[in-house]
Write a protein that holds these residues in place. Structure first.
Motif, PDB file in Angstrom:
ATOM      1  N   ASP A  80     -41.412 -31.838  -1.489  1.00 17.98           N
ATOM      2  CA  ASP A  80     -42.822 -32.325  -1.279  1.00 17.98           C
ATOM      3  C   ASP A  80     -43.813 -31.369  -0.862  1.00 17.98           C
ATOM      4  N   ARG A  81     -43.392 -30.317  -0.185  1.00 16.09           N
ATOM      5  CA  ARG A  81     -44.276 -29.309   0.352  1.00 16.09           C
ATOM      6  C   ARG A  81     -44.656 -28.419  -0.730  1.00 16.09           C
ATOM      7  N   ILE A  82     -43.871 -28.256  -1.762  1.00 18.47           N
ATOM      8  CA  ILE A  82     -44.497 -27.613  -2.929  1.00 18.47           C
ATOM      9  C   ILE A  82     -45.602 -28.335  -3.697  1.00 18.47           C
ATOM     10  N   ASN A  83     -45.031 -29.688  -4.086  1.00 15.27           N
ATOM     11  CA  ASN A  83     -45.899 -30.493  -4.567  1.00 15.27           C
ATOM     12  C   ASN A  83     -47.500 -30.621  -3.785  1.00 15.27           C
ATOM     13  N   ASP A  84     -47.308 -30.744  -2.653  1.00 14.46           N
ATOM     14  CA  ASP A  84     -48.558 -30.762  -1.784  1.00 14.46           C
ATOM     15  C   ASP A  84     -49.549 -29.612  -2.192  1.00 14.46           C
ATOM     16  N   LYS A  85     -48.854 -28.388  -2.075  1.00  8.96           N
ATOM     17  CA  LYS A  85     -49.600 -27.043  -2.314  1.00  8.96           C
ATOM     18  C   LYS A  85     -50.111 -27.143  -3.824  1.00  8.96           C
ATOM     19  N   LYS A  86     -49.112 -27.647  -4.731  1.00  7.32           N
ATOM     20  CA  LYS A  86     -49.506 -27.638  -6.167  1.00  7.32           C
ATOM     21  C   LYS A  86     -50.784 -28.663  -6.243  1.00  7.32           C
ATOM     22  N   GLN A  87     -50.784 -29.666  -5.469  1.00  9.75           N
ATOM     23  CA  GLN A  87     -51.896 -30.579  -5.734  1.00  9.75           C
ATOM     24  C   GLN A  87     -53.299 -30.058  -5.171  1.00  9.75           C
ATOM     25  N   ALA A  88     -53.002 -29.455  -4.021  1.00 10.10           N
ATOM     26  CA  ALA A  88     -54.176 -28.686  -3.304  1.00 10.10           C
ATOM     27  C   ALA A  88     -54.688 -27.663  -4.010  1.00 10.10           C
ATOM     28  N   LEU A  89     -53.820 -26.954  -4.644  1.00  8.85           N
ATOM     29  CA  LEU A  89     -54.514 -25.792  -5.452  1.00  8.85           C
ATOM     30  C   LEU A  89     -55.125 -26.292  -6.678  1.00  8.85           C
ATOM     31  N   THR A  90     -54.519 -27.275  -7.301  1.00  2.51           N
ATOM     32  CA  THR A  90     -55.293 -27.814  -8.911  1.00  2.51           C
ATOM     33  C   THR A  90     -56.641 -28.526  -8.227  1.00  2.51           C
ATOM     34  N   THR A  91     -56.752 -29.202  -7.179  1.00  2.00           N
ATOM     35  CA  THR A  91     -57.686 -29.829  -6.953  1.00  2.00           C
ATOM     36  C   THR A  91     -59.005 -28.730  -6.422  1.00  2.00           C
ATOM     37  N   SER A  92     -58.523 -28.047  -5.708  1.00  2.00           N
ATOM     38  CA  SER A  92     -59.447 -26.819  -5.336  1.00  2.00           C
ATOM     39  C   SER A  92     -59.907 -25.947  -6.420  1.00  2.00           C
ATOM     40  N   LEU A  93     -59.108 -25.653  -7.444  1.00  2.00           N
ATOM     41  CA  LEU A  93     -59.628 -24.892  -8.721  1.00  2.00           C
ATOM     42  C   LEU A  93     -60.348 -25.665  -9.489  1.00  2.00           C
ATOM     43  N   GLU A  94     -59.969 -27.025  -9.698  1.00  5.21           N
ATOM     44  CA  GLU A  94     -60.997 -27.861 -10.822  1.00  5.21           C
ATOM     45  C   GLU A  94     -62.206 -27.767 -10.176  1.00  5.21           C
ATOM     46  N   GLU A  95     -62.385 -28.134  -8.585  1.00  6.49           N
ATOM     47  CA  GLU A  95     -63.684 -28.235  -8.023  1.00  6.49           C
ATOM     48  C   GLU A  95     -64.457 -26.725  -7.947  1.00  6.49           C
ATOM     49  N   THR A  96     -63.928 -25.935  -7.916  1.00 10.75           N
ATOM     50  CA  THR A  96     -64.509 -24.427  -7.980  1.00 10.75           C
ATOM     51  C   THR A  96     -65.106 -24.092  -9.176  1.00 10.75           C
ATOM     52  N   THR A  97     -63.978 -24.355 -10.300  1.00 14.63           N
ATOM     53  CA  THR A  97     -64.264 -23.927 -11.623  1.00 14.63           C
ATOM     54  C   THR A  97     -65.387 -24.671 -12.341  1.00 14.63           C
ATOM     55  N   MET A  98     -65.306 -25.876 -11.981  1.00 13.21           N
ATOM     56  CA  MET A  98     -66.402 -26.848 -12.507  1.00 13.21           C
ATOM     57  C   MET A  98     -67.729 -26.802 -11.922  1.00 13.21           C
ATOM     58  N   ALA A 113     -61.098 -14.904  -0.425  1.00  7.80           N
ATOM     59  CA  ALA A 113     -61.981 -13.842  -0.250  1.00  7.80           C
ATOM     60  C   ALA A 113     -62.716 -13.886  -1.400  1.00  7.80           C
ATOM     61  N   VAL A 114     -62.217 -14.174  -2.699  1.00  5.25           N
ATOM     62  CA  VAL A 114     -62.920 -14.320  -3.919  1.00  5.25           C
ATOM     63  C   VAL A 114     -63.960 -15.507  -4.045  1.00  5.25           C
ATOM     64  N   TYR A 115     -63.432 -16.592  -3.352  1.00  9.36           N
ATOM     65  CA  TYR A 115     -64.072 -17.726  -3.522  1.00  9.36           C
ATOM     66  C   TYR A 115     -65.407 -17.441  -2.455  1.00  9.36           C
TER      67      TYR A 115
END
Length: 96
Positions: free
Chosen positions: A74-92, A24-26
């Protein structure tokens, strides 16, 4: 740990709720890319999400059975990677 599944499920539910809030914030930031407060809020929520996933990871490592721990990690690592990627793309500003 006796209540491992229940705790993990509740932690997962909380993370999913955080994702809903972040979405929603995005959308608000996407509507107004100059909204610095929205970007900062999104980044802060993302950092909270990383901490939540780290706590899930600690729970799995400490109390998960060996068989399920690999799958859950594996599921947690997938979430971490998705969050990190999304955050980097959004904040940049790449996604807005």
């Amino acid at each position: 740990m006796e209540n491992f599944d229940l705790l993990f499920e509740k932690m997962n539910d909380n993370y999913n709720y955080l994702q809903t809030i972040m979405g929603a914030v995005y959308e608000k930031v996407k509507e107004n890319p100059e909204d610095e407060y929205g970007r900062e809020l999104l980044e802060s929520l993302g950092n909270l999400g990383k901490r939540m996933l780290s706590t899930e990871e600690s729970l799995v490592v400490s109390y998960g059975s060996t068989d399920e721990a690999i799958n859950l990690m594996d599921r947690i690592n997938d979430k971490k990677q998705a969050l990190t990627t999304s955050l980097e793309e959004t904040t940049m500003g790449k996604r807005l």
